[in-house]
Design an enzyme around this catalytic site. Structure first.
Site, PDB file in Angstrom:
ATOM      1  N   GLU A  88     -16.071  33.216 111.031  1.00 51.37           N
ATOM      2  CA  GLU A  88     -15.849  31.826 111.428  1.00 51.37           C
ATOM      3  C   GLU A  88     -17.101  31.276 112.082  1.00 51.37           C
ATOM      4  O   GLU A  88     -17.742  31.976 112.871  1.00 51.37           O
ATOM      5  CB  GLU A  88     -14.698  31.731 112.422  1.00 51.37           C
ATOM      6  N   LYS A 144      -2.307  31.376 101.867  1.00 47.04           N
ATOM      7  CA  LYS A 144      -3.551  30.900 101.252  1.00 47.04           C
ATOM      8  C   LYS A 144      -3.523  31.197  99.757  1.00 47.04           C
ATOM      9  O   LYS A 144      -3.107  32.283  99.341  1.00 47.04           O
ATOM     10  CB  LYS A 144      -4.767  31.580 101.902  1.00 47.04           C
ATOM     11  N   ASP A 152      -6.111  38.542 117.916  1.00 45.41           N
ATOM     12  CA  ASP A 152      -6.019  37.217 117.304  1.00 45.41           C
ATOM     13  C   ASP A 152      -6.150  37.275 115.774  1.00 45.41           C
ATOM     14  O   ASP A 152      -5.505  36.520 115.070  1.00 45.41           O
ATOM     15  CB  ASP A 152      -7.135  36.328 117.887  1.00 45.41           C
ATOM     16  N   LYS A 157       2.429  33.029 115.039  1.00 46.78           N
ATOM     17  CA  LYS A 157       1.730  34.140 115.655  1.00 46.78           C
ATOM     18  C   LYS A 157       1.057  33.685 116.940  1.00 46.78           C
ATOM     19  O   LYS A 157       0.763  32.501 117.051  1.00 46.78           O
ATOM     20  CB  LYS A 157       0.722  34.770 114.691  1.00 46.78           C
ATOM     21  N   HIS A 187      -3.973  38.807 110.473  1.00 49.47           N
ATOM     22  CA  HIS A 187      -4.573  38.353 109.211  1.00 49.47           C
ATOM     23  C   HIS A 187      -5.284  39.494 108.458  1.00 49.47           C
ATOM     24  O   HIS A 187      -5.068  39.691 107.263  1.00 49.47           O
ATOM     25  CB  HIS A 187      -5.575  37.232 109.459  1.00 49.47           C
ATOM     26  N   ASP A 239       2.287  34.369 109.097  1.00 44.23           N
ATOM     27  CA  ASP A 239       0.868  34.709 109.120  1.00 44.23           C
ATOM     28  C   ASP A 239       0.283  33.782 108.071  1.00 44.23           C
ATOM     29  O   ASP A 239       0.500  33.983 106.873  1.00 44.23           O
ATOM     30  CB  ASP A 239       0.640  36.170 108.731  1.00 44.23           C
ATOM     31  N   HIS A 240      -0.444  32.747 108.499  1.00 43.60           N
ATOM     32  CA  HIS A 240      -0.773  31.706 107.521  1.00 43.60           C
ATOM     33  C   HIS A 240      -1.697  32.213 106.420  1.00 43.60           C
ATOM     34  O   HIS A 240      -1.809  31.594 105.369  1.00 43.60           O
ATOM     35  CB  HIS A 240      -1.314  30.438 108.196  1.00 43.60           C
ATOM     36  N   ARG A 277       7.505  19.438 126.418  1.00 40.10           N
ATOM     37  CA  ARG A 277       7.941  19.262 127.804  1.00 40.10           C
ATOM     38  C   ARG A 277       7.513  17.918 128.384  1.00 40.10           C
ATOM     39  O   ARG A 277       8.080  17.454 129.352  1.00 40.10           O
ATOM     40  CB  ARG A 277       7.415  20.409 128.663  1.00 40.10           C
TER      41      ARG A 277
HETATM   42  C1  BG6 Z   1      -5.717  31.720 113.693  1.00 42.53           C
HETATM   43  C2  BG6 Z   1      -6.490  32.228 114.874  1.00 42.53           C
HETATM   44  O1  BG6 Z   1      -4.593  32.517 113.473  1.00 42.53           O
HETATM   45  O2  BG6 Z   1      -6.547  31.751 112.540  1.00 42.53           O
HETATM   46  C3  BG6 Z   1      -7.736  31.388 115.097  1.00 42.53           C
HETATM   47  O3  BG6 Z   1      -5.677  32.174 116.034  1.00 42.53           O
HETATM   48  C4  BG6 Z   1      -8.560  31.335 113.830  1.00 42.53           C
HETATM   49  O4  BG6 Z   1      -8.525  31.903 116.166  1.00 42.53           O
HETATM   50  C5  BG6 Z   1      -7.698  30.928 112.634  1.00 42.53           C
HETATM   51  O5  BG6 Z   1      -9.589  30.390 114.014  1.00 42.53           O
HETATM   52  C6  BG6 Z   1      -8.480  31.069 111.344  1.00 42.53           C
HETATM   53  O6  BG6 Z   1      -7.738  30.513 110.287  1.00 42.53           O
HETATM   54  P1  BG6 Z   1      -8.452  29.963 108.985  1.00 42.53           P
HETATM   55  O7  BG6 Z   1      -7.332  29.556 108.100  1.00 42.53           O
HETATM   56  O8  BG6 Z   1      -9.318  28.834 109.428  1.00 42.53           O
HETATM   57  O9  BG6 Z   1      -9.253  31.111 108.452  1.00 42.53           O
END
Ligand code: BG6
Length: 489
Positions: free
Chosen positions: A217, A183, A236, A149, A241, A178-179, A50
């Protein structure tokens, strides 16, 4: 490493193109794929946002963001020029019809290449952007739309978003990211389970005592605190995940790796999760928030100090769930995730049962059951704990030893970031590593139950010191069952 095959020429339009996700993940991922020769020269990466930003100013932002990804060699630096040539920035507010003109003009130049949209925006924009493409006649037959997400805030909002996007795009063209599914080690879980005859017969209630999944984390919420406070750890991390990891551990062998074959099996796991009653939620879930503490010797502030106001949002969740089917009945799955834990560490632990009968002298042998640990990050690998005889003639003493496989040492390659793989899968049009609508909605239904019970039961918010492994209640969750978390051992 397998030879990398370039994708076909494309236009990738990133909404939220100057935002945090684009800068931290998407553009570095594209840079690396480009440097490895997977992106054909005529392809364009069109970032939208934007804010009015000139192309030069945008390139400067990207260059700064890529500083860590661009190495020091002449080849790396030279590559920046090539990558920058693919980037364009367009000012666009999806909700204002007139602001689509510039993008429409750009896209009209190429209607014969792959067109992919990446929505790195809050979910309330997903519907309006999808509608904008349709209303501005920007649809191509095989285009793709990627939804970052979170898809919604709960089941009802996820369903509304899915309806809105689904009114413009067929399900096969919707890629919900969903990343964690991108992995390397998460994918290796499939290789481990279904590429080896060894584990599958053991992967069941008769042999497995319990399963643990930890996603710890070290980082706090940082500059995402505003967003995070509306979300919390359950939405989250757990809803997506951790649920996906549960699915990959618990699912039945799929008939093939076709997209729907795998997703059907994952869905069956989600449907087998025993819904939690308010009483269960009280006994089987822990929610907590970090207070000030220290990580690696550095003092760090508490969540409320970062937020600057009172809040009831959890930054840590631990829970015990049941997968109710023939394979897993009676095998608890313990999950935990949190911010500001001592280290970044994600691990799946399959804890096997004790041997059924002791043949060794109890005085010299404290039987320790086998354990398979799948290390997701930061050091990807697999460890199998077995009992072995202490060498030498001193009697039959047993002790636990570990069979260790470190992927980095074994394969000696740089592991691509999850987003690199997932973006390439989008461009290839392969949805296997993305979540289907029914998976997301079923996962929301289950987590909604927990959220509602937390409210009904006024579930206590525990606290933990930043730099610790969470509140005592999380340790007690396992302790009550005569077990303990593996990662602290
Ligand atoms: C994201 C969350 O989807 O995944 C974050 O929104 C989190 O809060 C992150 O830190 C963690 O991803 P990774 O790949 O660092 O484990």
């Amino acid at each position: 490493m397998a030879k990398l095959i370039p994708v076909a020429p494309f236009d990738l339009i990133i909404f939220g193109g100057a935002g945090d996700l684009a800068m931290r993940k998407l553009l570095p991922a594209l840079f690396h794929r480009d440097r490895d020769g997977q992106i054909p020269p005529q392809s364009r990466i069109i970032a939208t946002g934007r804010k009015a930003i000139s192309r030069d100013a945008y390139l400067a932002l990207v260059h700064t963001a890529l500083a860590k990804s661009i190495g020091d060699t002449d080849a790396d630096r030279a590559h920046w020029q090539q990558f920058a040539a693919r980037l364009t920035y367009v000012e666009l507010d999806a909700r204002r019809p007139a602001s689509w003109n510039e993008l429409s003009g750009l896209l009209a130049e190429h209607t014969d290449r792959i067109r992919a949209i990446y929505l790195a925006t809050p979910p309330d924009l997903f519907g309006p952007v999808a509608a904008g493409f349709r209303e501005n006649a920007l649809m191509l037959p095989d285009m793709r739309i990627v939804l970052e997400k979170p898809v919604g805030h709960d089941y009802a909002s996820a369903r509304d978003i899915n309806d809105a996007v689904g009114a413009c795009f067929p399900e096969q063209q919707i890629f919900r990211i969903d990343h964690y599914l991108g992995k390397e080690t998460v994918q290796n879980l499939l290789a481990l389970r279904f590429g080896n005859a060894l584990f599958e017969p053991l992967w069941r209630r008769e042999v497995v005592d319990h399963v643990q999944i930890t996603v710890a984390e070290e980082l706090g919420v940082g500059n995402r605190v505003g967003f995070y406070d509306d979300v919390g750890a359950l939405r989250d991390m757990v809803q997506n995940h951790l649920m996906q990891l549960v699915c990959l551990v618990a699912m039945e062998p799929p008939a093939s790796l076709d997209d729907d074959a795998v997703r059907d099996e994952k869905l069956k796991v989600l449907r087998s999760l025993r819904p939690m009653t308010t009483m269960d939620v009280r006994e089987r879930t822990v929610r907590a928030q970090y207070r000030a503490g220290a990580i690696a010797g550095e003092a760090v502030p508490g969540y409320l100090d970062e937020l600057g106001k009172p809040s009831d949002t959890e930054t840590f969740v631990a829970l015990k769930l049941d997968v109710e089917n023939w394979r897993w009945s009676g095998v608890p799955f313990y999950l935990r995730t949190g911010k500001r834990l001592p280290v970044k560490h994600s691990e799946i632990v399959i804890q096997f049962k004790q041997v059924p009968h002791r043949v060794f002298d109890p005085a010299s042998h404290d039987p320790i059951p086998n354990r398979l640990s799948i290390l997701l990050q930061p050091d990807e690998g697999i460890k199998l704990r077995i009992m072995a005889k202490d060498p030498g003639p001193g009697g039959f003493n047993l002790r636990p030893v570990s069979l260790d496989l470190s992927f980095e040492q074994t394969f000696g390659v740089r592991y691509p970031d999850a987003y690199e793989r997932l973006l390439i899968e989008v461009l290839r049009g392969n949805p296997a590593l993305f979540m289907r609508r029914d998976e997301i909605e079923t996962a929301w239904q289950w987590t909604d139950g927990i959220l509602a019970s937390w409210q009904d039961a006024r579930q206590k918010m525990e606290t933990y010191m930043a730099g610790s492994w969470g509140p005592t209640a999380a340790a007690l969750l396992l302790d009550r069952d005569g077990r303990s978390w593996a990662s602290e051992g």
